[in-house]
Design an enzyme around this catalytic site. Structure first.
Site, PDB file in Angstrom:
ATOM      1  N   HIS A 125      30.303  25.938  19.940  1.00 41.52           N
ATOM      2  CA  HIS A 125      31.235  26.189  18.837  1.00 41.52           C
ATOM      3  C   HIS A 125      30.485  26.241  17.506  1.00 41.52           C
ATOM      4  CE1 HIS A 125      35.161  25.817  16.708  1.00 41.52           C
ATOM      5  NE2 HIS A 125      34.427  25.196  15.809  1.00 41.52           N
ATOM      6  N   GLU A 126      29.672  25.222  17.268  1.00 38.36           N
ATOM      7  CA  GLU A 126      28.939  25.172  16.002  1.00 38.36           C
ATOM      8  C   GLU A 126      27.869  26.258  15.934  1.00 38.36           C
ATOM      9  OE1 GLU A 126      30.101  23.485  13.683  1.00 38.36           O
ATOM     10  OE2 GLU A 126      31.491  22.301  14.902  1.00 38.36           O
TER      11      GLU A 126
END
Length: 419
Positions: free
Chosen positions: A18-19
């Site tokens: 996600h990051e």
């Protein structure tokens, strides 16, 4: 212990991916990314590579990419302030030392008159022992050192808010997008390994214990009929079996061109207060590279649709907060899934990745969806929302989310450990 490792690997991978989406698209836009963090709270591990500090923090409840310009940049250099300055061979300031300049032997002491570290990239002041006001250029990647901590400056064109609306929106949207991409990859790989479920009236893997193996059924057997009723799909076979717990069924099967008649008595299983029949056979699978990609896309779509359906029941009041699960609930579910094998665990990770992506797209303050709503408002309004107001909304939203997390976690503890 295996469950703990599985939980850490799965949840850490989902947060990392996600990051990574945020990070890649922020870098593509030219934004300075100061930190890539997994978790919150005190640092457990830190390693600086290039402009970014990669950290693992104590509380494994998420992560973040700290982009230049999202928070106050650094200590403001004020007129009359005496600092140490280290210059390179081009007489560009490369390190502005707010305190502790005695540790830098080559630092020159300058009394600041004016400092512009965002636009002009200059400092003006009086060097120790001289009365003439001089202006010095500041290197674009200069450091500001305070309390032994060195932070790279961020010229305005490297800051988040200097970028176009599409660039900022994409840097935020990329996080949830990468969760969907990760789920797609997981489902495709699973399809390539174990095959793609088909609806053919054939038997898949037969487990070691169950009515099927006791009756002599084998993987690959094609079911012609059950109790005289012809079978045209796997779904029909399942329907008949589930409706017949503890009832003897007559299977006519085709094994390598030879028809055989086999008597099978499904065992009775209970779930959600209902009794159904089971013989211990998985659905049939086929192998196809192109089909694997199609299967991956369909799985992402189907799970996304299902999760949105659950969200709909929450909005309509059919689903209460007591039914929600947080990290503890996910851990318990991971333990259950892990016992059924690595492939099921991988599929569970794909489902969690979709769930994480959807949750982050909800238009709530402090979530990616909340930030995207502010961008949408900016596009309609023609100018951005006041940054202090937006920051306050996100702060309150984050506090409420943390409160909800505490409530959900307590519900999980009561449900799984105190009953």
């Amino acid at each position: 212990m295996n469950t703990v490792i599985a939980f850490i690997v799965i949840f850490g991978s989902l947060v990392f991916f996600h990051e990574l989406g945020h990070f890649i698209f922020a870098k593509r836009a030219g934004i300075l990314c100061r930190e890539f963090a997994i978790g919150f709270g005190p640092k457990v591990f830190a390693h600086k590579k290039g402009e970014t500090v990669w950290t693992i923090r104590l509380l494994p409840l998420g992560g973040y990419v700290r982009m230049a310009g999202e928070d106050p940049e650094m200590t403001e250099l004020k007129a009359g302030q005496r600092i140490g300055v280290v210059f390179n061979e081009k007489e560009e300031a490369v390190n502005l030392i707010v305190n502790g300049r005695d540790r830098f032997q080559d630092a020159r002491v300058i009394e600041i008159e004016k400092a512009d570290l965002e636009h002009g990239l200059t400092i003006s002041g009086y060097e120790e022992g001289e009365e003439e006001l001089k202006t010095y250029p500041v290197h674009r990647e200069a450091l500001v050192t305070e309390d032994r901590l060195s932070t790279q400056i961020a010229p305005y064109d490297r800051q988040f808010n200097s970028k176009t609306l599409p660039q900022r929106a994409m840097a935020i949207f990329a996080g949830p997008l990468f969760n969907f991409i990760l789920a797609f990859i997981v489902f495709v790989v699973l399809a390539m390994i174990q095959g793609i479920p088909t609806n053919e009236p054939e038997l898949g893997e037969v487990i070691n214990e169950g009515a099927a193996v006791e009756a002599g059924l084998q993987e690959g057997d094609r079911v012609v009929s059950i109790n005289g009723d012809s079978m045209a799909s796997w779904e029909e076979i399942v329907t008949v079996i589930q409706k017949s717990p503890d009832e003897e069924l007559t299977f006519v099967i085709d094994r390598e061109g030879e028809e055989r008649t086999v008597a099978v008595t499904p065992s009775a299983e209970e779930a959600d207060g209902k009794t159904f029949g089971r013989i211990g056979v998985y659905s049939p699978f086929e192998h196809s590279i192109i089909g694997s990609f199609t299967y991956g896309a369909k799985e992402v779509y189907n799970w996304t649709k299902l999760i949105f359906g659950v969200l709909g029941t929450i909005l309509t009041g059919q689903f209460s907060i007591d039914d929600l699960s947080g990290p503890v609930g996910i851990y318990v579910s991971t333990d259950t899934v892990a016992q059924s094998g690595i492939l099921n665990l991988a599929k569970w990770a794909g489902v969690l990745s979709i769930n994480l992506g959807i949750m982050n797209l909800l238009p709530l303050p402090a979530l990616d969806g909340g930030r995207l709503m502010f961008f949408f408002y900016e596009a309609v309004r023609g100018k951005p929302v006041d940054r202090q107001m937006e920051g306050m909304v996100h702060f309150v939203g984050f506090a409420l989310l943390m409160l909800l997390m505490i409530v959900v976690t307590w519900n999980d503890i009561q449900r799984f450990f105190l009953q």
